[in-house]
Write a protein that holds these residues in place. Structure first.
Motif, PDB file in Angstrom:
ATOM      1  N   ASP A 123     -27.771  13.722 -60.913  1.00 32.37           N
ATOM      2  CA  ASP A 123     -27.850  12.388 -60.596  1.00 32.37           C
ATOM      3  C   ASP A 123     -26.076  11.502 -61.165  1.00 32.37           C
ATOM      4  N   ASN A 124     -26.362  11.955 -62.334  1.00 35.24           N
ATOM      5  CA  ASN A 124     -25.944  11.369 -63.069  1.00 35.24           C
ATOM      6  C   ASN A 124     -24.459  11.459 -63.407  1.00 35.24           C
ATOM      7  N   ASP A 125     -23.411  10.492 -62.788  1.00 38.72           N
ATOM      8  CA  ASP A 125     -22.227   9.901 -63.209  1.00 38.72           C
ATOM      9  C   ASP A 125     -21.275  10.760 -64.300  1.00 38.72           C
ATOM     10  N   VAL A 126     -20.639  11.373 -63.978  1.00 37.88           N
ATOM     11  CA  VAL A 126     -19.527  12.090 -64.997  1.00 37.88           C
ATOM     12  C   VAL A 126     -17.970  11.462 -64.918  1.00 37.88           C
ATOM     13  N   ASP A 127     -17.072  11.170 -66.179  1.00 42.85           N
ATOM     14  CA  ASP A 127     -16.069  10.626 -65.714  1.00 42.85           C
ATOM     15  C   ASP A 127     -15.421  11.863 -66.206  1.00 42.85           C
ATOM     16  N   ILE A 128     -14.958  12.084 -64.725  1.00 42.24           N
ATOM     17  CA  ILE A 128     -13.499  13.092 -65.126  1.00 42.24           C
ATOM     18  C   ILE A 128     -12.428  13.040 -65.451  1.00 42.24           C
ATOM     19  N   PRO A 129     -11.711  13.944 -65.583  1.00 43.48           N
ATOM     20  CA  PRO A 129      -9.821  13.433 -65.706  1.00 43.48           C
ATOM     21  C   PRO A 129      -9.120  13.079 -64.514  1.00 43.48           C
ATOM     22  N   LEU A 130      -8.306  12.779 -65.248  1.00 43.30           N
ATOM     23  CA  LEU A 130      -6.581  12.727 -63.470  1.00 43.30           C
ATOM     24  C   LEU A 130      -7.222  14.560 -62.832  1.00 43.30           C
ATOM     25  N   VAL A 131      -7.153  14.371 -61.273  1.00 43.99           N
ATOM     26  CA  VAL A 131      -6.866  15.883 -60.851  1.00 43.99           C
ATOM     27  C   VAL A 131      -5.479  15.778 -60.443  1.00 43.99           C
ATOM     28  N   SER A 132      -4.491  16.872 -60.984  1.00 40.67           N
ATOM     29  CA  SER A 132      -3.201  16.952 -60.340  1.00 40.67           C
ATOM     30  C   SER A 132      -3.444  18.209 -59.180  1.00 40.67           C
ATOM     31  N   VAL A 133      -2.678  17.639 -58.102  1.00 39.56           N
ATOM     32  CA  VAL A 133      -3.323  18.844 -57.016  1.00 39.56           C
ATOM     33  C   VAL A 133      -1.738  19.096 -56.756  1.00 39.56           C
ATOM     34  N   TYR A 134      -1.571  20.117 -57.331  1.00 39.97           N
ATOM     35  CA  TYR A 134       0.209  21.079 -57.164  1.00 39.97           C
ATOM     36  C   TYR A 134       0.830  21.405 -55.766  1.00 39.97           C
ATOM     37  N   PHE A 135       0.701  20.836 -54.792  1.00 37.27           N
ATOM     38  CA  PHE A 135       0.995  21.113 -53.240  1.00 37.27           C
ATOM     39  C   PHE A 135       2.178  21.833 -53.327  1.00 37.27           C
ATOM     40  N   ARG A 136       3.650  21.874 -54.108  1.00 38.03           N
ATOM     41  CA  ARG A 136       4.991  22.398 -54.135  1.00 38.03           C
ATOM     42  C   ARG A 136       5.034  24.268 -54.784  1.00 38.03           C
ATOM     43  N   MET A 160       0.714   7.636 -48.817  1.00 43.25           N
ATOM     44  CA  MET A 160       1.606   8.304 -50.239  1.00 43.25           C
ATOM     45  C   MET A 160       2.442   9.296 -49.472  1.00 43.25           C
ATOM     46  N   GLU A 161       4.235   8.992 -49.752  1.00 45.01           N
ATOM     47  CA  GLU A 161       5.385   9.892 -49.901  1.00 45.01           C
ATOM     48  C   GLU A 161       5.859   9.724 -50.882  1.00 45.01           C
ATOM     49  N   VAL A 162       5.579  12.038 -51.505  1.00 49.41           N
ATOM     50  CA  VAL A 162       5.600  11.932 -53.044  1.00 49.41           C
ATOM     51  C   VAL A 162       7.371  12.139 -52.576  1.00 49.41           C
ATOM     52  N   PRO A 163       7.946  11.733 -54.011  1.00 51.79           N
ATOM     53  CA  PRO A 163       9.295  11.790 -53.983  1.00 51.79           C
ATOM     54  C   PRO A 163       9.640  13.014 -54.488  1.00 51.79           C
ATOM     55  N   SER A 164      11.225  13.019 -53.755  1.00 43.92           N
ATOM     56  CA  SER A 164      11.469  14.734 -53.894  1.00 43.92           C
ATOM     57  C   SER A 164      11.627  15.256 -55.222  1.00 43.92           C
ATOM     58  N   TYR A 165      11.608  14.512 -56.432  1.00 42.14           N
ATOM     59  CA  TYR A 165      11.539  15.009 -58.214  1.00 42.14           C
ATOM     60  C   TYR A 165      10.043  14.927 -58.552  1.00 42.14           C
ATOM     61  N   ARG A 166       8.791  14.606 -57.623  1.00 38.11           N
ATOM     62  CA  ARG A 166       7.869  15.229 -57.957  1.00 38.11           C
ATOM     63  C   ARG A 166       6.858  16.365 -57.513  1.00 38.11           C
ATOM     64  N   ARG A 167       6.249  17.114 -57.652  1.00 37.79           N
ATOM     65  CA  ARG A 167       6.017  18.644 -57.576  1.00 37.79           C
ATOM     66  C   ARG A 167       4.040  18.169 -57.254  1.00 37.79           C
ATOM     67  N   HIS A 168       3.840  16.976 -57.368  1.00 39.80           N
ATOM     68  CA  HIS A 168       2.696  17.140 -57.242  1.00 39.80           C
ATOM     69  C   HIS A 168       1.807  15.345 -56.756  1.00 39.80           C
ATOM     70  N   LEU A 169       0.695  15.615 -56.367  1.00 41.64           N
ATOM     71  CA  LEU A 169      -0.247  14.412 -56.874  1.00 41.64           C
ATOM     72  C   LEU A 169      -1.511  13.805 -57.327  1.00 41.64           C
ATOM     73  N   ASP A 170      -1.902  12.560 -57.398  1.00 40.28           N
ATOM     74  CA  ASP A 170      -2.618  12.734 -58.416  1.00 40.28           C
ATOM     75  C   ASP A 170      -3.973  11.857 -57.487  1.00 40.28           C
ATOM     76  N   VAL A 171      -4.915  12.466 -57.857  1.00 34.84           N
ATOM     77  CA  VAL A 171      -5.711  11.640 -57.119  1.00 34.84           C
ATOM     78  C   VAL A 171      -7.498  12.270 -58.296  1.00 34.84           C
ATOM     79  N   VAL A 172      -8.058  11.052 -58.218  1.00 37.65           N
ATOM     80  CA  VAL A 172      -9.326  10.070 -59.242  1.00 37.65           C
ATOM     81  C   VAL A 172     -10.229  10.490 -58.391  1.00 37.65           C
ATOM     82  N   VAL A 173     -11.134  11.561 -59.101  1.00 37.16           N
ATOM     83  CA  VAL A 173     -12.572  11.999 -58.371  1.00 37.16           C
ATOM     84  C   VAL A 173     -13.621  11.473 -59.255  1.00 37.16           C
ATOM     85  N   ALA A 174     -14.376  10.874 -58.132  1.00 40.67           N
ATOM     86  CA  ALA A 174     -16.093  10.284 -58.884  1.00 40.67           C
ATOM     87  C   ALA A 174     -16.770  11.438 -58.861  1.00 40.67           C
ATOM     88  N   CYS A 175     -17.284  12.068 -59.982  1.00 38.76           N
ATOM     89  CA  CYS A 175     -18.730  12.700 -59.398  1.00 38.76           C
ATOM     90  C   CYS A 175     -19.872  12.891 -60.199  1.00 38.76           C
TER      91      CYS A 175
END
Length: 624
Positions: free
Chosen positions: A611-624, A591-606
């Protein structure tokens, strides 16, 4: 008079103050309209009507406002009857450019930009994050569900209002998709359209729609898909052969057989070869196959339950006997010959385009071998018991033999040889496409004693044309534009918006509040499809897990795109815990994040603590 307005003599009447309030509200709203930044996708019938309305409403008429319209399509002759901003001299020009120019003629102050890009994952460098974040609303004027779903996903991601609409003949609908207030477009889906079973289309048609569906399929197979397969092999034989070996299945074998047949058994070098090919195809489709079918299932056949096999809706077919004096049959042979010649780049003589004595003589020259039905032929029916099982075939072994034969055939081809695939185009009356499809369908209809149709009717069915009604289009766009006032004014509750479905033919008008989004709750947290959790900083996988742990969530899997960054079940993944999320994504997910984007999105299973599955929102990690 004072009593009529509820006022008191000597005081300012209530209606005067009300008018003043309306004037102030109208002034503020007009200012918002002029400065609005709108993205309209599509500029067909709906798009033209939208542009006209938006120009009259004064949308994006200041320098701060902007209306961006995009459409990768060009104007065709058939568009002129329902896309009212286009004229004869615009045929062949980009729809978006012409529509935008016409809208500016209606309102010269309109600040509009016309693009010719398809809104899709491939153009996210054009419609990038900054573009989406700067929008006030999105208006869809699309004609297919796939594109609607993509735009809906982008509106959800960037939390932008989407005004969705569509027409189908006399029917029209308008749906408001408002961030955090309503469900998104993709939350509900129409049931799939019923389609005839393939066995019905291929062997047991009982109406002209079945015949035209089959005709369209055969047209694409013979004139588009097979030549494309041939070019795929010729452009890179080693890669094509390697892919066939890797697949090693019946589909790969069939593709190789079609390529070999096209380059060897059915190869055409002269126009007479093309006539021979078309004449033999006629015999195969409308005589030999019918003889084989009625040999396998005679007219007095019975099903496994003892009922007549050829009972309604099945129709018992009769083979056709070719005659060059039959105008329909001769027209079909000539049209098919012309298109076959186009795929091989063979010059087409003038006499071939008109039915005359020379054409008839050329067709009669073809020697047609006598056909004998075979035993043990498998024909798929809706009666599994009547299907004759065939012996299993070693696909891998057959594929090797076919590859050897194909490599030998390729050595006999002239240097630089390639074919010209033909894509079905219904709107050009001179290209012979509809002549072939209508001929295919009507000859098959004769086999099964089904009423035939003319070329115009065949075009409507095979081209999947749904007549557009101007009043339905005007109503859909009018309803959306009324809702656009609310969107741009802001501050409205979900009960202020309206979704509408109308059928002008009944007539039926159904107006309802939009459905709120589904809410998911966990402890003191709640979220919907509109929510996206953000984490700021170039964090590690361990820090991400701890951040979720603070919310009472036990994350056991983290993925990015189609790649798994972390899973608690894999011991080796624990080595990644102290590495940055962005670095793991680059290495594992490529995953090469393009120059116009400041973050990447990850899908997390929780899971929660139970021990019941919980559907959480998309998580965006702003690393720039």
């Amino acid at each position: 008079m004072a009593a009529m307005f509820g006022g008191i003599v000597g005081q300012e009447p209530e209606n005067t103050r009300y008018d003043a309030q309306i004037s102030v509200f109208g002034s503020k709203l007009q200012n918002k309209l002029e400065q609005a930044k709108i993205f309209m996708v599509g500029s067909g019938a709906l798009g033209c009507e939208f542009l006209k309305n938006l120009a009259l409403m004064g949308i994006s008429c200041s320098q701060n406002g902007k209306l961006t319209v995009t459409d990768d399509d060009v104007i065709e002759k058939s568009n002129l009857s329902r896309q009212f901003l286009f004229r004869d001299w615009n045929i062949g020009q980009p729809k978006s450019t012409v529509a935008a120019t016409a809208a500016m003629a209606i309102n010269p102050k309109l600040h509009v930009e016309a693009l010719q890009n398809r809104a899709s994952p491939e153009t996210e460098n054009v419609f990038n994050d900054a573009f989406w974040e700067n929008l006030d609303a999105v208006v869809n004027a699309l004609d297919n569900v796939t594109a609607r779903m993509y735009i809906d996903s982008r509106c959800v991601y960037f939390q932008k209002p989407l005004l969705e609409s569509g027409t189908l003949g006399a029917k029209c609908n308008a749906q408001m998709v408002i961030p955090h207030l309503t469900e998104n477009y993709g939350a509900s889906r129409d049931p799939p359209e019923k389609q005839a079973p393939m066995c019905t289309v291929h062997s047991f048609p009982h109406n002209i729609d079945h015949c035209l569906t089959w005709a369209r399929s055969e047209f694409e197979g013979l004139l588009e898909k097979t030549p494309t397969e041939v070019n795929g092999f010729l452009s890179n034989p080693s890669v094509y052969v390697a892919a066939a070996r890797t697949a090693g299945d019946a589909q790969a074998r069939d593709q190789l057989e079609r390529v070999i047949e096209c380059l060897h058994g059915d190869k055409c070098e002269t126009f007479q070869d093309c006539i021979t090919w078309a004449r033999l195809k006629f015999e195969d489709y409308f005589s030999n196959r019918v003889k084989q079918l009625t040999y396998t299932f005679p007219e007095d056949s019975m099903t496994s339950s003892g009922a007549p096999f050829w009972s309604a809706p099945k129709r018992f077919p009769r083979p056709l006997e070719f005659s060059s004096t039959d105008p329909s049959q001769l027209n079909f042979i000539l049209a098919a010959s012309i298109l076959r010649a186009e795929t091989f780049g063979i010059p087409i003589p003038d006499w071939a385009k008109t039915r005359n004595k020379v054409a008839a003589e050329a067709v009669d020259k073809v020697i047609v071998p006598e056909f004998q039905p075979k035993q043990g032929v498998k024909i798929v029916t809706d009666e599994k018991a009547t299907s004759i099982s065939s012996a299993s075939v070693d696909d891998a072994g057959v594929i090797e033999e076919l590859i050897t034969k194909l490599e030998q055939i390729s050595k006999t081809l002239p240097p630089g040889f390639h074919m010209n695939p033909i894509q079905f185009e219904k709107d050009d009356d001179t290209n012979f496409h509809m002549d072939v499809i209508a001929g295919f369908a009507n000859m098959r209809a004769r086999n099964y004693s089904i009423p035939e149709v003319d070329k115009l009717k065949a075009k409507f069915i095979a081209g999947r044309i749904i007549p557009a009604i101007a009043t339905a289009t005007a109503m859909a766009t009018g309803l959306v534009c009324l809702e656009l006032y609310k969107v741009l004014a802001g501050g409205h509750k979900v009960e202020d918006y309206r979704n509408t479905f109308a059928n002008l033919a009944i007539p039926l008008f159904s107006i309802a509040e939009p459905v709120p989004p589904k809410t998911i709750k966990h402890k003191d947290l709640s979220w919907t499809v509109w929510d996206r959790w953000t984490v700021t900083g170039n964090i590690t996988l361990r820090e991400l897990l701890e951040w979720l742990k603070e919310k009472g969530l036990n994350a056991y899997s983290i993925s990015c795109g189609t790649s798994l960054l972390y899973n608690s079940m894999f011991p080796r993944h624990k080595e990644r815990l102290d590495r940055k999320v962005a670095d793991v994504a680059r290495e594992v997910a490529k995953m090469e994040v393009p120059s116009y984007r400041r973050h990447l999105d990850v899908v997390v299973a929780c899971e929660d603590d139970d021990d019941n599955d919980v559907d959480i929102p998309l998580v965006s990690v702003y690393f720039r």
